[in-house]
Scaffold this active site. Structure first.
Site, PDB file in Angstrom:
ATOM      1  N   SER A 101    -107.648 -29.485  33.939  1.00 12.58           N
ATOM      2  CA  SER A 101    -107.924 -29.067  32.567  1.00 12.58           C
ATOM      3  C   SER A 101    -106.738 -28.272  32.031  1.00 12.58           C
ATOM      4  CB  SER A 101    -109.174 -28.189  32.546  1.00 12.58           C
ATOM      5  OG  SER A 101    -109.345 -27.565  31.287  1.00 12.58           O
ATOM      6  N   SER A 102    -106.697 -28.126  30.702  1.00 13.83           N
ATOM      7  CA  SER A 102    -105.732 -27.230  30.065  1.00 13.83           C
ATOM      8  C   SER A 102    -106.411 -25.994  29.489  1.00 13.83           C
ATOM      9  CB  SER A 102    -104.989 -27.967  28.947  1.00 13.83           C
ATOM     10  OG  SER A 102    -104.222 -29.021  29.460  1.00 13.83           O
ATOM     11  N   THR A 153    -116.622 -27.360  27.034  1.00 19.27           N
ATOM     12  CA  THR A 153    -116.255 -28.659  26.488  1.00 19.27           C
ATOM     13  C   THR A 153    -117.154 -29.794  26.966  1.00 19.27           C
ATOM     14  OG1 THR A 153    -114.391 -30.220  26.315  1.00 19.27           O
ATOM     15  CG2 THR A 153    -114.640 -29.069  28.392  1.00 19.27           C
ATOM     16  N   GLY A 163    -108.594 -27.561  22.035  1.00 20.86           N
ATOM     17  CA  GLY A 163    -107.413 -28.307  21.618  1.00 20.86           C
ATOM     18  C   GLY A 163    -106.833 -29.230  22.653  1.00 20.86           C
ATOM     19  N   GLY A 164    -107.579 -29.551  23.718  1.00 16.26           N
ATOM     20  CA  GLY A 164    -107.046 -30.443  24.733  1.00 16.26           C
ATOM     21  C   GLY A 164    -105.804 -29.870  25.374  1.00 16.26           C
ATOM     22  N   ARG A 220    -116.401 -26.463  35.992  1.00 15.07           N
ATOM     23  CA  ARG A 220    -115.819 -27.771  35.676  1.00 15.07           C
ATOM     24  C   ARG A 220    -116.668 -28.884  36.289  1.00 15.07           C
ATOM     25  NH1 ARG A 220    -112.536 -30.101  31.914  1.00 15.07           N
ATOM     26  NH2 ARG A 220    -110.778 -31.266  32.760  1.00 15.07           N
ATOM     27  N   ASP A 236    -110.205 -36.966  32.036  1.00 20.57           N
ATOM     28  CA  ASP A 236    -109.114 -36.000  32.231  1.00 20.57           C
ATOM     29  C   ASP A 236    -108.388 -36.231  33.555  1.00 20.57           C
ATOM     30  OD1 ASP A 236    -109.400 -34.784  29.815  1.00 20.57           O
ATOM     31  OD2 ASP A 236    -110.205 -32.898  30.565  1.00 20.57           O
ATOM     32  N   THR A 247    -113.525 -29.600  22.851  1.00 22.82           N
ATOM     33  CA  THR A 247    -113.649 -28.240  23.360  1.00 22.82           C
ATOM     34  C   THR A 247    -113.924 -27.200  22.277  1.00 22.82           C
ATOM     35  OG1 THR A 247    -112.014 -28.920  25.013  1.00 22.82           O
ATOM     36  CG2 THR A 247    -112.599 -26.627  24.991  1.00 22.82           C
TER      37      THR A 247
END
Length: 661
Positions: A522-523, A475, A549-550, A149, A497, A457
């Site tokens: 993050s998701s 992403t 897909g966020g 990340r 984010d 992403t």
């Protein structure tokens, strides 16, 4: 070291055919026991008229550019004997499959896939972004999580995204943080892939970029999704001279579907990484180019002001990818493993499943099951959506970069405790939606909640012939990231984010606020599933999946897991099934792009839509843009094999040593 315009030292012989690259294997690491005919067919697509090499430009080539369709009917599960890759782009799947065919590991293939995706799907991921990866080692039965990340620069403050400075409390330009230098986090994907390759690679790092490098040199045709992304962001790309020169025509119009584009700057950057390793990305000319672009103060014609970021060379030199302990929880007859913080995906998926475990979901499966996954039942969608509302409530309040903001109790144990999740399940009514859920109470200091919109992403899943598995979600955040381009690749806008404000309306501190060196929540939810062993422990690999897909990634993954584990759908059916679910709001989403929904008269004639409305759900039928890639280990006709599915909502493709069972 190779000169910038010297030829690639290929593992493969690569020839340009009708503007696309066709790869023909010449040096393999052994056939792995496959007969000669099967080995020849590996990594090809078999259709009614025979096999087709991806990228050949011949009839039936799945890499031939087509307009984005929204949903492609009739996709069938693909089966393979020993190795498989499922990604969001045919050329990327081909690159990964060729690495597996050559005897490479799942991690080797991941490097090749990411390198190609950054070229052919730049709107979604690339060298200038970040990623999360789960790796399963079949020999040791160990699951590892790799965190690539992005991080905030050392000079960032809690107000980094909303103000130019504490003394100049105007918004970053142009038009907020997203298109400014403030949105750009220190990229992490290259360092993460290097770390994973050091742990699990078999082939030489230097050869894993050959396919992407040759495509960048010879050219590839712009796909439907890439064309749509360019058209949708053309005015923003025009502010960056390098992005404008690459993505736009001389008259400023967006490059269209099927246009052949070459990216020699990207090829040069890949060559630098291939020969110099990840260090060559995080120091020297490449790093300096990244920093210079983050510090840009104007762009466009006529020029507009751009608020620069505060990233320095020291931020790149000091970036560290991290090995983390995955989040693994039991679910019925399975173990499910996901990413820990700073991703909330693993916790939220596990939380939703832990709540759903208290209901007999098998009784509420889809009806009229077909290639598209059938029609989900009202109660099945209701229960899953309610469980997700509860999971999101806890995620929104408590989950962030745990290196900075500890989870309740200091680990995932309290949030995922079985008795706690039973108490959460008791809040679900079978007759009425809760609308908006409240977070659980853990006796900790008050925590604020500020909603953050996530986008962008891509995801891919890989299994190699030794049975090792990789699931990786990667992403640049929003489509085309920050619109800042350097040396052939786009830079992310990942720092958006973070919550833009450090406190909520009540003044309570937000866990996901900006802090120096911190990673935004993050998701992303790359997920591995294992069967339970006889003693209740983690047994054999069963499934790998994930999606872009966020913030809705969590919903896409839960839908796919429930489809496979509770409703018995195959890898393609579970992937294709109607996207459904809810974040923590009264709105429940049903993907309106799916052919099994009747949207006429506002959905008044569709029993799934009306049934949910009768339970108090506010139903959205906006089209969903999942990009699920799923691989399962299944038994067919008494034979163990891999089974794959690629999302019909994107351009994905499953490849491997495929056969018809």
């Amino acid at each position: 070291m190779l000169s910038p315009d010297s030829a690639w030292r290929p593992l493969w012989r690569i020839g340009a055919l009708t503007g696309a690259a066709a790869l023909v294997l010449t040096a393999c690491g052994g056939s792995g026991g496959l007969d000669e005919a099967a080995q020849a067919e590996a990594c090809a697509v078999v259709n009614e008229t025979g096999s087709v090499i991806v990228g050949s430009g011949l009839p039936g080539d799945p890499a031939a550019p087509e307009p984005a369709s929204g949903y492609r009917l009739g996709k069938k599960a693909v089966h393979a004997k020993s190795y498989m890759v499922a990604s969001a782009n045919p050329l990327a799947s081909r690159a990964g499959c060729d690495v597996l065919k050559a005897g490479g590991s799942a991690t080797d293939a991941a490097v090749a896939v990411q390198a190609v995706l950054g070229l052919v799907e730049p709107q979604s991921s690339g060298l200038g972004g970040g990623a999360f990866m789960l790796h399963y080692d079949a020999a040791t039965k160990k699951v590892e999580a790799y965190d690539g990340r992005e991080t905030a620069p050392a000079a960032a403050t809690e107000n980094y995204l909303r103000w130019v400075s504490d003394s100049d409390q105007s918004a970053p330009q142009p038009g907020g943080a997203r298109a400014s230098g403030r949105s750009i986090g220190t990229p992490g994907v290259v360092r993460m892939l290097s770390m994973a390759h050091q742990d699990h690679g078999k082939l030489a790092w230097s050869g894993l970029f050959d396919s992407a490098g040759q495509l960048a040199t010879d050219g590839f045709r712009v796909s439907g999704r890439m064309a749509a992304a360019i058209a949708g962001t053309a005015s923003s790309l025009a502010r960056d001279s390098e992005a404008a020169a690459y993505f736009l025509n001389a008259d400023g119009s967006p490059k269209a579907l099927g246009t052949v584009v070459k990216n020699p700057a990207y090829a040069s950057t890949l060559r630098t990484i291939a020969t110099g390793g990840a260090d060559a990305f995080y120091s020297g000319p490449v790093a300096q180019g990244i920093v210079d672009k983050i510090k840009a103060t104007s762009g466009g014609n006529p020029a507009v002001a751009i608020t620069p970021g505060l990233t320095e060379m020291s931020d790149l030199a000091g970036y560290q990818a991290k090995r983390r302990v995955p989040v693994c929880t039991s679910y019925r007859a399975y173990w499910v493993c996901g990413m820990p913080p700073p991703s909330s995906g693993g916790i939220a998926v596990a939380s939703a499943l832990g709540i759903l475990e208290n209901f007999n979901l098998a009784a509420y499966g889809p009806t009229k099951i077909d290639l598209e996954g059938g029609k989900p039942s009202v109660m099945g969608v209701h229960l899953v959506s309610e469980a997700e509302r509860l999971a999101y409530a806890d995620r929104d309040k408590y989950v962030a970069d745990a290196d900075f903001v500890p989870l309740p109790g200091g680990s995932t144990a309290m949030l995922l405790d079985k008795s706690y999740l039973r108490s959460r399940a008791s809040l679900i009514s079978m007759t009425r939606s809760m609308g908006t859920a409240s977070a659980g109470v853990f006796g900790s200091a008050p925590a604020g909640v500020v909603k953050v919109e996530e986008r962008g992403t891509t995801h891919f899943s890989i299994v190699d012939r030794q049975g090792n598995a990789v699931v990786m979600t990667t992403t640049v955040e929003s489509s085309m990231g920050s619109y800042h381009m350097t040396q052939g690749f786009l830079l992310n806008n990942q720092l958006t984010d973070f919550a833009s404000t450090p406190t909520d309306a009540s003044g309570a501190p937000v866990a996901n606020r900006v802090q120096p060196g911190k990673r935004p929540r993050s998701s992303m939810a790359p997920t591995l599933v294992f069967k339970k062993s006889a003693d209740g422990g983690m047994g054999d690999f069963y499934m790998g999946t994930g999606s872009p897909g966020g913030s809705t990634i969590i919903q896409y993954v839960v839908k796919t897991l429930v489809g496979a584990l509770d409703w018995g759908l195959n890898a393609q059916q579970a992937t294709s099934m109607i996207d459904f679910g809810a974040s923590n709001s009264p709105t429940t989403s049903l993907g309106g792009e799916h052919p099994h929904l009747d949207l006429s008269n506002g959905g008044a004639g569709d029993p799934l839509i009306t049934g949910l409305r009768d339970l108090g759900h506010t139903v959205s039928t906006s089209a969903q843009s999942s990009g699920i890639s799923t691989i399962m280990r299944v038994q067919r006709n008494g034979q163990s094999m891999l089974e794959g599915g690629a999302d019909p909502r994107r351009e994905g493709l499953v490849l491997g040593d495929t056969f018809k069972p």
